[in-house]
Design an enzyme around this catalytic site. Structure first.
Site, mmCIF file in Angstrom:
data_model
loop_
_atom_site.group_PDB
_atom_site.id
_atom_site.type_symbol
_atom_site.label_atom_id
_atom_site.label_comp_id
_atom_site.label_asym_id
_atom_site.label_seq_id
_atom_site.Cartn_x
_atom_site.Cartn_y
_atom_site.Cartn_z
ATOM 1 N N ASN A 184 -1.038 3.957 -5.533
ATOM 2 C CA ASN A 184 -2.265 3.258 -5.913
ATOM 3 C C ASN A 184 -3.414 3.887 -5.119
ATOM 4 O O ASN A 184 -3.533 3.649 -3.922
ATOM 5 C CB ASN A 184 -2.112 1.759 -5.594
ATOM 6 C CG ASN A 184 -3.399 0.980 -5.797
ATOM 7 O OD1 ASN A 184 -4.378 1.504 -6.354
ATOM 8 N ND2 ASN A 184 -3.429 -0.257 -5.333
ATOM 9 N N TRP A 185 -4.226 4.671 -5.811
ATOM 10 C CA TRP A 185 -5.290 5.407 -5.118
ATOM 11 C C TRP A 185 -6.504 4.530 -4.820
ATOM 12 O O TRP A 185 -7.458 4.990 -4.182
ATOM 13 C CB TRP A 185 -5.706 6.629 -5.944
ATOM 14 C CG TRP A 185 -4.611 7.659 -6.097
ATOM 15 C CD1 TRP A 185 -3.370 7.631 -5.532
ATOM 16 C CD2 TRP A 185 -4.672 8.870 -6.869
ATOM 17 N NE1 TRP A 185 -2.651 8.743 -5.905
ATOM 18 C CE2 TRP A 185 -3.419 9.525 -6.718
ATOM 19 C CE3 TRP A 185 -5.654 9.466 -7.673
ATOM 20 C CZ2 TRP A 185 -3.136 10.742 -7.342
ATOM 21 C CZ3 TRP A 185 -5.367 10.673 -8.298
ATOM 22 C CH2 TRP A 185 -4.126 11.304 -8.127
ATOM 23 N N LYS A 186 -6.496 3.302 -5.315
ATOM 24 C CA LYS A 186 -7.607 2.355 -5.074
ATOM 25 C C LYS A 186 -8.943 3.034 -5.409
ATOM 26 O O LYS A 186 -9.008 3.790 -6.372
ATOM 27 C CB LYS A 186 -7.538 1.833 -3.633
ATOM 28 C CG LYS A 186 -6.147 1.259 -3.320
ATOM 29 C CD LYS A 186 -6.072 0.445 -2.055
ATOM 30 C CE LYS A 186 -4.650 -0.066 -1.886
ATOM 31 N NZ LYS A 186 -4.489 -0.959 -0.747
ATOM 32 N N HIS A 223 -3.240 -7.261 -8.245
ATOM 33 C CA HIS A 223 -3.222 -6.700 -6.885
ATOM 34 C C HIS A 223 -3.978 -7.646 -5.948
ATOM 35 O O HIS A 223 -4.987 -8.246 -6.336
ATOM 36 C CB HIS A 223 -3.867 -5.305 -6.877
ATOM 37 C CG HIS A 223 -3.640 -4.599 -5.576
ATOM 38 N ND1 HIS A 223 -4.404 -4.857 -4.472
ATOM 39 C CD2 HIS A 223 -2.714 -3.686 -5.205
ATOM 40 C CE1 HIS A 223 -3.949 -4.126 -3.457
ATOM 41 N NE2 HIS A 223 -2.930 -3.400 -3.877
ATOM 42 N N GLU A 257 -6.058 -7.165 -3.714
ATOM 43 C CA GLU A 257 -7.499 -6.892 -3.556
ATOM 44 C C GLU A 257 -8.284 -7.448 -4.741
ATOM 45 O O GLU A 257 -9.437 -7.856 -4.590
ATOM 46 C CB GLU A 257 -7.718 -5.387 -3.353
ATOM 47 C CG GLU A 257 -7.271 -4.965 -1.951
ATOM 48 C CD GLU A 257 -6.721 -3.563 -1.840
ATOM 49 O OE1 GLU A 257 -6.960 -2.742 -2.736
ATOM 50 O OE2 GLU A 257 -6.019 -3.292 -0.833
ATOM 51 N N GLU A 317 3.738 -7.332 -2.063
ATOM 52 C CA GLU A 317 2.793 -6.720 -1.133
ATOM 53 C C GLU A 317 2.203 -7.804 -0.227
ATOM 54 O O GLU A 317 1.214 -8.457 -0.602
ATOM 55 C CB GLU A 317 1.665 -6.029 -1.896
ATOM 56 C CG GLU A 317 2.125 -4.891 -2.775
ATOM 57 C CD GLU A 317 1.019 -3.866 -2.991
ATOM 58 O OE1 GLU A 317 1.293 -2.682 -2.799
ATOM 59 O OE2 GLU A 317 -0.118 -4.256 -3.322
ATOM 60 N N GLY A 368 -2.835 -1.706 4.276
ATOM 61 C CA GLY A 368 -3.891 -0.930 4.917
ATOM 62 C C GLY A 368 -4.055 -1.226 6.397
ATOM 63 O O GLY A 368 -5.058 -0.854 7.005
ATOM 64 N N SER A 425 1.546 -0.517 3.854
ATOM 65 C CA SER A 425 1.684 0.485 4.916
ATOM 66 C C SER A 425 3.005 1.268 4.837
ATOM 67 O O SER A 425 3.599 1.599 5.852
ATOM 68 C CB SER A 425 1.517 -0.165 6.298
ATOM 69 O OG SER A 425 0.225 -0.734 6.418
ATOM 70 N N GLY A 478 -0.364 2.779 -0.929
ATOM 71 C CA GLY A 478 -1.805 3.003 -0.917
ATOM 72 C C GLY A 478 -2.139 4.257 -0.128
ATOM 73 O O GLY A 478 -2.090 5.385 -0.627
ATOM 74 N N GLY A 479 -2.454 4.087 1.137
ATOM 75 C CA GLY A 479 -2.932 5.182 1.988
ATOM 76 C C GLY A 479 -2.088 6.455 1.914
ATOM 77 O O GLY A 479 -2.629 7.561 1.773
HETATM 78 P P1 13P Z 1 -1.327 0.677 1.945
HETATM 79 O O1 13P Z 1 -0.090 1.510 1.645
HETATM 80 O O2 13P Z 1 -2.529 1.497 2.239
HETATM 81 O O3 13P Z 1 -1.038 -0.377 2.943
HETATM 82 O O4 13P Z 1 -1.673 -0.100 0.561
HETATM 83 C C1 13P Z 1 -0.690 -0.799 -0.088
HETATM 84 C C2 13P Z 1 -1.201 -1.233 -1.417
HETATM 85 O O5 13P Z 1 -2.058 -2.100 -1.499
HETATM 86 C C3 13P Z 1 -0.675 -0.576 -2.614
HETATM 87 O O6 13P Z 1 -1.039 -1.248 -3.773
#
Ligand code: 13P
Length: 269
Positions: free
Chosen positions: A13-15, A100, A102, A172, A178, A222, A243-244
């Site tokens: 997920n590149w956000k 998600h 967020e 999640e 993050g 993470s 994510g990251g």
């Molecule tokens: P991180 O891997 O950056 O913690 O993000 C997880 C995430 O929200 C994937 O959708």
């Protein structure tokens, strides 16, 4: 031991990261990294909307799949700023993230809107990845199980067992996203098993095998190359939503390799 029959999935997920040029370069590096490989997990990339088409062009005819980070549940209409399921299909999207944290935290996504989006995704043949997870406050107040059960139950309201063939769920925990604070693998596994049991409770049927047993459940929060092996060893965890560490091929490709090794180990058993 994770059920070998369930698909293994590594999703990035590149956000809100990557312009088109950056997205193209990253997608190319990932496609190149998996080219010709056997026993791969399902690899899905979720770029921002502006780069979906660009990434779609890169991954077409590769073993990498295309996803979108969100969608509206309407087919079309006066919904400024929104993108519909037919629009996603039009640019080659196959998977879509729904709910998600967020989106829930910052953009007013609710259990009710998650349910509407899930139904719309299924109606249009998009493969939904429904995200659930508790906040730090909820965890500290021992509400994790209740929150996750409620989110899963609400997401699945009014659906039939036959609707669930392409469903993927991602656990999640919000406090692990993050933050560099990974949820312990055994605890993540416990909650993934709870999600599976909740799905089975919702769709309890005497005749058929419990449907939750065939639904892939991912962990996100993470995830890194240093955490993935222990995570993939867990019995109820079928992959990762990252994510990251999905933002560079150097970190993302090793996650795919770890899943590949796990698949190969499961085949041998
Ligand atoms: P991180 O891997 O950056 O913690 O993000 C997880 C995430 O929200 C994937 O959708």
């Amino acid at each position: 031991m994770s059920n070998p029959k369930r698909s293994k999935i590594i999703a990035g997920n590149w956000k809100m990261h990557k312009n088109r040029g950056e997205a193209k370069a990253l997608a190319e590096a990932i496609a190149k990294g998996v080219k010709g490989e056997k026993d791969l997990p399902i690899v899905v990339l979720f770029p921002p909307f502006t780069a979906v088409s660009t990434v779609g062009d890169v991954v077409k005819d590769t073993s990498v799949n295309l996803g979108a980070q969100n969608m509206d549940h309407h087919d079309s209409g006066a919904f400024t700023g929104e993108v519909s399921p037919p629009m996603l299909l039009d640019v080659g999207v196959e998977y879509v993230l729904i709910g998600h944290s967020e989106r829930r935290q910052f953009f007013g996504e609710t259990n009710a809107s998650v349910n509407l989006k899930l139904k719309a995704a299924l109606k249009h043949g998009l493969k939904p990845v429904v995200c659930v997870g508790e906040s730090l406050d909820e965890r500290e107040n021992n509400l994790t199980d209740a929150v996750v059960r409620r989110q899963v139950g609400a997401a699945l309201a009014d659906l039939e067992v036959t609707d669930l063939k392409t469903l993927v769920v991602a656990y999640e925990p919000v406090w692990a996203i993050g933050t560099g604070k990974t949820c312990e693998a055994t605890e993540a596994n416990r909650v993934c098993a709870l999600i599976r049991a909740t799905i089975n409770d919702v769709f309890r049927s005497e005749e058929s095998a419990p449907v939750g047993d065939s639904i892939p459940i991912l962990y996100g929060g993470s995830v890194k190359p240093s955490t993935i092996d222990e995570q993939l060893e867990q019995s109820d965890l079928d992959g990762a939503l990252v994510g990251g560490a999905s933002l560079t091929a150097d970190e993302f490709l090793p996650l795919i390799k770890s899943a590949q090794k796990r698949i190969q180990a499961l085949v041998k058993v």
